[in-house]
Design an enzyme around this catalytic site. Structure first.
Site, PDB file in Angstrom:
ATOM      1  N   PHE A  20      28.687  42.338  25.781  1.00 60.87           N
ATOM      2  CA  PHE A  20      27.741  43.057  26.638  1.00 60.87           C
ATOM      3  C   PHE A  20      26.379  43.064  25.946  1.00 60.87           C
ATOM      4  O   PHE A  20      25.794  44.103  25.705  1.00 60.87           O
ATOM      5  CB  PHE A  20      28.279  44.467  26.894  1.00 60.87           C
ATOM      6  CG  PHE A  20      27.625  45.180  28.053  1.00 60.87           C
ATOM      7  CD1 PHE A  20      27.239  44.498  29.200  1.00 60.87           C
ATOM      8  CD2 PHE A  20      27.419  46.549  28.000  1.00 60.87           C
ATOM      9  CE1 PHE A  20      26.652  45.172  30.276  1.00 60.87           C
ATOM     10  CE2 PHE A  20      26.836  47.238  29.066  1.00 60.87           C
ATOM     11  CZ  PHE A  20      26.447  46.540  30.205  1.00 60.87           C
ATOM     12  N   LYS A  73      29.661  28.989  24.714  1.00 62.32           N
ATOM     13  CA  LYS A  73      29.858  27.533  24.644  1.00 62.32           C
ATOM     14  C   LYS A  73      31.057  27.131  23.785  1.00 62.32           C
ATOM     15  O   LYS A  73      31.625  26.054  23.958  1.00 62.32           O
ATOM     16  CB  LYS A  73      28.606  26.885  24.025  1.00 62.32           C
ATOM     17  CG  LYS A  73      27.375  26.993  24.883  1.00 62.32           C
ATOM     18  CD  LYS A  73      26.102  26.903  24.038  1.00 62.32           C
ATOM     19  CE  LYS A  73      25.447  28.240  23.927  1.00 62.32           C
ATOM     20  NZ  LYS A  73      24.176  28.271  23.219  1.00 62.32           N
ATOM     21  N   VAL A  85      25.473  25.397  29.765  1.00 57.46           N
ATOM     22  CA  VAL A  85      24.467  24.335  29.626  1.00 57.46           C
ATOM     23  C   VAL A  85      23.315  24.652  30.575  1.00 57.46           C
ATOM     24  O   VAL A  85      23.524  24.778  31.784  1.00 57.46           O
ATOM     25  CB  VAL A  85      25.065  22.950  29.961  1.00 57.46           C
ATOM     26  CG1 VAL A  85      24.022  21.851  29.779  1.00 57.46           C
ATOM     27  CG2 VAL A  85      26.289  22.655  29.118  1.00 57.46           C
ATOM     28  N   GLU A 123      16.907  32.280  16.648  1.00 61.41           N
ATOM     29  CA  GLU A 123      17.660  33.280  15.901  1.00 61.41           C
ATOM     30  C   GLU A 123      17.047  33.420  14.503  1.00 61.41           C
ATOM     31  O   GLU A 123      16.303  32.546  14.054  1.00 61.41           O
ATOM     32  CB  GLU A 123      19.106  32.780  15.713  1.00 61.41           C
ATOM     33  CG  GLU A 123      19.793  32.364  16.973  1.00 61.41           C
ATOM     34  CD  GLU A 123      20.539  33.500  17.635  1.00 61.41           C
ATOM     35  OE1 GLU A 123      20.962  34.416  16.922  1.00 61.41           O
ATOM     36  OE2 GLU A 123      20.651  33.483  18.874  1.00 61.41           O
ATOM     37  N   ASP A 171      23.353  23.061  18.509  1.00 61.45           N
ATOM     38  CA  ASP A 171      23.463  23.715  19.817  1.00 61.45           C
ATOM     39  C   ASP A 171      23.341  22.672  20.937  1.00 61.45           C
ATOM     40  O   ASP A 171      24.151  22.644  21.878  1.00 61.45           O
ATOM     41  CB  ASP A 171      22.352  24.777  19.946  1.00 61.45           C
ATOM     42  CG  ASP A 171      22.338  25.432  21.313  1.00 61.45           C
ATOM     43  OD1 ASP A 171      23.195  26.288  21.570  1.00 61.45           O
ATOM     44  OD2 ASP A 171      21.466  25.073  22.131  1.00 61.45           O
ATOM     45  N   LYS A 198      26.277  21.412  23.709  1.00 65.44           N
ATOM     46  CA  LYS A 198      26.056  21.336  25.159  1.00 65.44           C
ATOM     47  C   LYS A 198      26.304  19.918  25.667  1.00 65.44           C
ATOM     48  O   LYS A 198      26.846  19.721  26.774  1.00 65.44           O
ATOM     49  CB  LYS A 198      24.646  21.794  25.491  1.00 65.44           C
ATOM     50  CG  LYS A 198      24.441  23.282  25.262  1.00 65.44           C
ATOM     51  CD  LYS A 198      22.982  23.636  25.320  1.00 65.44           C
ATOM     52  CE  LYS A 198      22.746  25.121  25.127  1.00 65.44           C
ATOM     53  NZ  LYS A 198      21.331  25.414  24.851  1.00 65.44           N
ATOM     54  N   GLY A 257      17.883  32.909  28.782  1.00 57.90           N
ATOM     55  CA  GLY A 257      17.275  34.116  29.363  1.00 57.90           C
ATOM     56  C   GLY A 257      18.324  35.025  29.958  1.00 57.90           C
ATOM     57  O   GLY A 257      19.401  34.577  30.358  1.00 57.90           O
TER      58      GLY A 257
HETATM   59  N1  NAP Z   1      21.101  34.373  25.677  1.00 58.12           N
HETATM   60  C1  NAP Z   1      21.016  33.262  26.405  1.00 58.12           C
HETATM   61  O1  NAP Z   1      19.973  32.965  26.991  1.00 58.12           O
HETATM   62  C2  NAP Z   1      22.211  32.358  26.544  1.00 58.12           C
HETATM   63  C3  NAP Z   1      22.126  31.218  27.364  1.00 58.12           C
HETATM   64  C4  NAP Z   1      23.276  30.416  27.552  1.00 58.12           C
HETATM   65  C5  NAP Z   1      24.441  30.740  26.883  1.00 58.12           C
HETATM   66  N2  NAP Z   1      24.457  31.831  26.053  1.00 58.12           N
HETATM   67  C6  NAP Z   1      25.713  32.143  25.367  1.00 58.12           C
HETATM   68  O2  NAP Z   1      26.233  33.343  25.931  1.00 58.12           O
HETATM   69  C7  NAP Z   1      26.903  34.102  24.920  1.00 58.12           C
HETATM   70  C8  NAP Z   1      26.301  35.494  24.876  1.00 58.12           C
HETATM   71  O3  NAP Z   1      24.932  35.389  24.480  1.00 58.12           O
HETATM   72  P1  NAP Z   1      24.026  36.676  24.300  1.00 58.12           P
HETATM   73  O4  NAP Z   1      22.647  36.176  24.131  1.00 58.12           O
HETATM   74  O5  NAP Z   1      24.333  37.653  25.346  1.00 58.12           O
HETATM   75  O6  NAP Z   1      24.551  37.233  22.876  1.00 58.12           O
HETATM   76  P2  NAP Z   1      24.356  38.692  22.284  1.00 58.12           P
HETATM   77  O7  NAP Z   1      23.173  39.361  22.894  1.00 58.12           O
HETATM   78  O8  NAP Z   1      24.413  38.542  20.799  1.00 58.12           O
HETATM   79  O9  NAP Z   1      25.654  39.507  22.773  1.00 58.12           O
HETATM   80  C9  NAP Z   1      26.942  39.183  22.313  1.00 58.12           C
HETATM   81  C10 NAP Z   1      27.890  40.285  22.732  1.00 58.12           C
HETATM   82  O10 NAP Z   1      29.208  39.936  22.310  1.00 58.12           O
HETATM   83  C11 NAP Z   1      29.782  41.048  21.604  1.00 58.12           C
HETATM   84  N3  NAP Z   1      30.781  40.553  20.665  1.00 58.12           N
HETATM   85  C12 NAP Z   1      30.584  39.956  19.462  1.00 58.12           C
HETATM   86  N4  NAP Z   1      31.766  39.653  18.896  1.00 58.12           N
HETATM   87  C13 NAP Z   1      32.723  40.084  19.744  1.00 58.12           C
HETATM   88  C14 NAP Z   1      34.146  40.094  19.693  1.00 58.12           C
HETATM   89  N5  NAP Z   1      34.815  39.602  18.671  1.00 58.12           N
HETATM   90  N6  NAP Z   1      34.814  40.633  20.758  1.00 58.12           N
HETATM   91  C15 NAP Z   1      34.146  41.148  21.819  1.00 58.12           C
HETATM   92  N7  NAP Z   1      32.805  41.174  21.905  1.00 58.12           N
HETATM   93  C16 NAP Z   1      32.109  40.649  20.882  1.00 58.12           C
HETATM   94  C17 NAP Z   1      28.610  41.722  20.945  1.00 58.12           C
HETATM   95  O11 NAP Z   1      28.940  43.020  20.550  1.00 58.12           O
HETATM   96  P3  NAP Z   1      27.879  43.938  19.770  1.00 58.12           P
HETATM   97  O12 NAP Z   1      26.947  44.415  20.836  1.00 58.12           O
HETATM   98  O13 NAP Z   1      28.666  45.039  19.217  1.00 58.12           O
HETATM   99  O14 NAP Z   1      27.231  43.077  18.744  1.00 58.12           O
HETATM  100  C18 NAP Z   1      27.592  41.650  22.088  1.00 58.12           C
HETATM  101  O15 NAP Z   1      27.838  42.680  23.009  1.00 58.12           O
HETATM  102  C19 NAP Z   1      26.741  33.319  23.611  1.00 58.12           C
HETATM  103  O16 NAP Z   1      27.907  32.581  23.393  1.00 58.12           O
HETATM  104  C20 NAP Z   1      25.555  32.413  23.881  1.00 58.12           C
HETATM  105  O17 NAP Z   1      25.622  31.210  23.138  1.00 58.12           O
HETATM  106  C21 NAP Z   1      23.400  32.646  25.871  1.00 58.12           C
END
Ligand code: NAP
Length: 342
Positions: free
Chosen positions: A8, A126, A153, A210, A221, A225, A318
């Protein structure tokens, strides 16, 4: 549709915002009535309610720092881990936890548990698809459930759906594109005269990169993809070890200036064919569609037998953009469920 959401953070919250803000439209135009029954984080609590959680309450609680701030209601369970939450029951598991390109874990185990519990899977993460696409597909088929991963992707820009559905009947011989927004942003800044180090620092300040930028700047990354695209388009079985990967770390402002003088532009190009793939910094002529893709935008060109080259350009990351990618998969699953009931 009863949904459990693992993770979340940025994406999970983006999805929940969309479900909250578009609830009436989605019901009216798509016959989509989602019910979020479980939400899990690593360190900020978890919630499960068999009758559904309040979306606004979830967003308010997480913005205040933790799901522990969510109001108590009869039947609410707190503190379950991901596996307990999945086992409690849902129609779909959405996984939006961190991507691990080496093992796919722990998300891969969550996917297997979801299938064992009769749930469709939608991934923003991913890792599981890059590492274990074929195993996931075979288990999903055996369970009679769907596996969807549009958001992995180019976020919500429909790269997977374009290749696998809209272009069905066309043979795609190659996919090549700009699949990582951070590196494209850095390259664009370097063209404007910034050094690599300064451009990276700005990308980090803007939240594109990051704190540890290795996966982006060293090409991993984009490679993950590309592997996902190759699996979805060609049923290829590529791993990161099969990919010829080089990032942008070594590019200098002199390299960028020299390309500019020759009417070209450096782009980090990921490409895959059924036989293999690579990620390489490449000089692209300004006349090529990929040369015009600047900043954090992504693009992919599919080379096809019947249509020639098709280039799709759009957001690659995003909160709402990726949340939409997940939503598009949920809508497809919902439509399938509705049709199967006719
Ligand atoms: N952000 C983007 O634009 C984007 C685009 C495409 C794909 N993605 C992919 O989508 C995924 C999420 O990205 P995000 O940006 O939302 O990441 P994020 O903001 O870091 O959120 C990750 C979430 O996962 C939780 N988490 C971590 N380890 C966990 C576990 N073992 N069990 C259950 N929950 C866990 C975290 O908990 P905590 O809150 O406690 O840390 C956090 O709520 C990633 O795999 C990323 O590569 C992201």
């Amino acid at each position: 549709m009863r949904i459990v959401l693992i993770g979340f953070g940025t994406v999970g919250q983006g999805l929940v915002e969309i479900l909250r803000d578009k609830a009436a439209d989605l019901k009216l135009s798509e016959n989509f009535v989602p019910q979020l029954v479980g939400v899990v984080t690593r360190s900020r609590g978890s919630l499960y309610h068999p009758n559904g959680l309040d979306l606004n309450g979830l967003l308010t609680a997480i913005k205040a720092g933790s799901l522990d701030q969510y109001p108590d209601t009869p039947g609410l369970e707190r503190g379950w881990n991901a596996l307990q939450t999945i086992q409690a029951g849902a129609d779909v598991m959405v996984e939006a936890g961190p991507s691990n390109f080496e093992t796919g874990q722990p998300a891969l185990d969550y996917c297997y548990a979801a299938l064992e519990n009769g749930q469709h899977i939608v991934l923003a993460n991913k890792g599981p698809v890059a590492v274990a696409y074929h195993e996931l597909v075979s288990r999903a088929k055996a369970a009679g459930k769907k596996l969807r991963f549009e958001a992995t992707v180019m976020a919500g820009t429909p790269s997977i759906r374009l290749g696998t559905q809209a272009l069905a009947g066309c043979k795609i011989t190659q996919a090549r594109g700009i699949l990582n927004g951070t590196t494209n942003y850095i390259l664009t800044q370097m063209e404007d005269g910034m050094t690599y180090a300064d451009a990276l620092a700005r990308a980090q300040a803007l939240g594109y990169a990051e704190a540890d930028p290795t996966a982006d700047v060293d090409g991993w990354d984009a490679a993950a993809k590309a592997i996902i695209l190759a699996a979805a388009l060609f049923r290829a079985r590529l791993t990161l070890k099969d990919m010829n990967v080089r990032g942008i770390r070594d590019l200098t402002t002199d390299d960028v200036t020299a390309a500019k003088a020759a009417g070209e532009r450096w782009k980090l190009i990921a490409q895959v064919t059924p036989a293999g793939g690579s990620v390489q910094p490449t000089r692209v002529p300004l006349s090529h569609p990929l040369a015009g893709v600047s900043g954090a935008t992504n693009a992919v060109t599919y080379i096809t037998d019947l249509l020639g080259d098709i280039t799709l350009v759009g957001a690659g990351a995003g909160r709402l953009q990726t949340g939409f990618g997940v939503l598009s998969d949920l809508l497809e699953i919902n439509e399938g469920e509705l049709i199967s009931r006719i």
